[in-house]
Write a protein that holds these residues in place. Structure first.
Motif, PDB file in Angstrom:
ATOM      1  N   GLU A  43      -7.934  26.814 -36.731  1.00 15.34           N
ATOM      2  CA  GLU A  43      -7.974  27.549 -37.990  1.00 15.34           C
ATOM      3  C   GLU A  43      -8.505  28.964 -37.838  1.00 15.34           C
ATOM      4  N   SER A  81     -15.939  12.022 -46.968  1.00 10.68           N
ATOM      5  CA  SER A  81     -14.658  12.582 -47.413  1.00 10.68           C
ATOM      6  C   SER A  81     -13.631  11.496 -47.697  1.00 10.68           C
ATOM      7  N   TRP A  83     -11.402  11.597 -50.893  1.00  8.36           N
ATOM      8  CA  TRP A  83     -10.309  12.589 -50.889  1.00  8.36           C
ATOM      9  C   TRP A  83      -9.076  11.999 -50.225  1.00  8.36           C
ATOM     10  N   SER A 136      -8.109  28.906 -42.589  1.00  7.28           N
ATOM     11  CA  SER A 136      -8.733  28.338 -43.776  1.00  7.28           C
ATOM     12  C   SER A 136      -8.690  29.357 -44.903  1.00  7.28           C
ATOM     13  N   GLY A 137      -8.660  28.873 -46.099  1.00  9.72           N
ATOM     14  CA  GLY A 137      -8.655  29.789 -47.229  1.00  9.72           C
ATOM     15  C   GLY A 137      -8.810  29.031 -48.531  1.00  9.72           C
ATOM     16  N   VAL A 138      -9.126  29.746 -49.575  1.00 13.30           N
ATOM     17  CA  VAL A 138      -9.289  29.160 -50.900  1.00 13.30           C
ATOM     18  C   VAL A 138      -8.323  29.856 -51.846  1.00 13.30           C
ATOM     19  N   ASP A 139      -7.506  29.087 -52.533  1.00 16.80           N
ATOM     20  CA  ASP A 139      -6.581  29.623 -53.529  1.00 16.80           C
ATOM     21  C   ASP A 139      -7.389  29.970 -54.779  1.00 16.80           C
ATOM     22  N   THR A 140      -7.713  31.239 -54.933  1.00 16.74           N
ATOM     23  CA  THR A 140      -8.566  31.650 -56.055  1.00 16.74           C
ATOM     24  C   THR A 140      -7.852  31.586 -57.398  1.00 16.74           C
ATOM     25  N   THR A 141      -6.517  31.463 -57.384  1.00 18.68           N
ATOM     26  CA  THR A 141      -5.818  31.273 -58.657  1.00 18.68           C
ATOM     27  C   THR A 141      -5.998  29.846 -59.156  1.00 18.68           C
ATOM     28  N   HIS A 142      -6.258  28.933 -58.238  1.00 15.84           N
ATOM     29  CA  HIS A 142      -6.468  27.534 -58.606  1.00 15.84           C
ATOM     30  C   HIS A 142      -7.951  27.189 -58.690  1.00 15.84           C
ATOM     31  N   HIS A 143      -8.717  27.727 -57.750  1.00 15.55           N
ATOM     32  CA  HIS A 143     -10.154  27.456 -57.708  1.00 15.55           C
ATOM     33  C   HIS A 143     -10.923  28.715 -58.124  1.00 15.55           C
ATOM     34  N   SER A 144     -10.869  29.027 -59.381  1.00 16.87           N
ATOM     35  CA  SER A 144     -11.582  30.203 -59.873  1.00 16.87           C
ATOM     36  C   SER A 144     -12.931  29.776 -60.450  1.00 16.87           C
TER      37      SER A 144
END
Length: 205
Positions: free
Chosen positions: A95, A5, A8, A119-127
């Motif tokens: 988390e 990592s 990053w 934890s979560g994934v921004d689906t508007t950014h990571h579609s």
């Protein structure tokens, strides 16, 4: 063991030091003393570093006003070190609710010293984008096939063999593919188990 990592972190700060890559272990403590003394940070965040756990008594003594936070992802592995150095920490992050409950009850933290950041994934950014045609062809995945994925650290607390067992039970389904990626202490065991399954599941280390 769960992958590199470092790129990053390097993309977000010019001061990124992977100690095992440029210093022998006997020099790590001196370098940390130099960093803390020259940068005087307001907070220290520990995420599974046994080296930093063992430095906590000194850090708490020399920097009593510094926030010293431990980030726990589960109730296995590093919890023993957390309890050992609980007195030298000022708070804890987690988390999920399971770890939050452990921090409250077993570790005895007051509510004001805890923060749960789900934890979560921004689906508007990571579609999801189009399926990579070349990779799909290489893996024998058709345009309408279903791909079930697992990616993470291959260790006991993550239970990667559960995913392998799920794939084994679905081996007779057509148009369904199981793909695993990751590394860790269970990598060889998982790869050996996957090698015995039909070609519908693949493991990439």
């Amino acid at each position: 063991q769960g992958g590199d990592s470092l790129p990053w972190f390097a993309a977000h700060t010019a001061e990124c030091y992977a100690l095992p890559r440029f210093l022998p272990p006997e020099d790590w403590q001196d370098f940390m003393d130099y960093l803390l003394g020259s940068r005087t940070p307001d907070a220290l965040l520990i995420a599974g570093s046994r080296f930093l756990y063992d430095l906590l008594p000194r850090i708490a003594r020399d920097y009593p006003t510094m926030a010293r936070l431990d980030l726990l992802f589960n109730t296995e592995g590093h919890v023993a070190k957390h309890l050992e150095h609980r007195a030298h920490l000022t708070g804890a992050l987690c988390e999920n609710g399971n770890v939050l409950s452990w921090l409250r009850n077993e570790a005895g933290w007051p509510e004001a010293a805890l923060r749960c950041i789900p934890s979560g994934v921004d689906t508007t950014h990571h579609s999801p984008g189009p399926r990579p045609a070349a990779l799909a062809a290489e893996l024998g995945i058709g345009p309408q096939d279903i791909v079930v994925g697992w990616s993470g650290r291959l260790s006991e607390e993550k239970s990667p063999e559960t995913f392998v067992e799920l794939a084994a039970r679905c081996a007779d389904l057509t148009g369904v593919h199981f793909v695993m990626t990751g590394g860790g202490p269970m990598a060889e065991r998982v790869a050996a188990r996957v090698a015995k399954l039909p070609p519908g599941i693949r493991f990439h280390n």
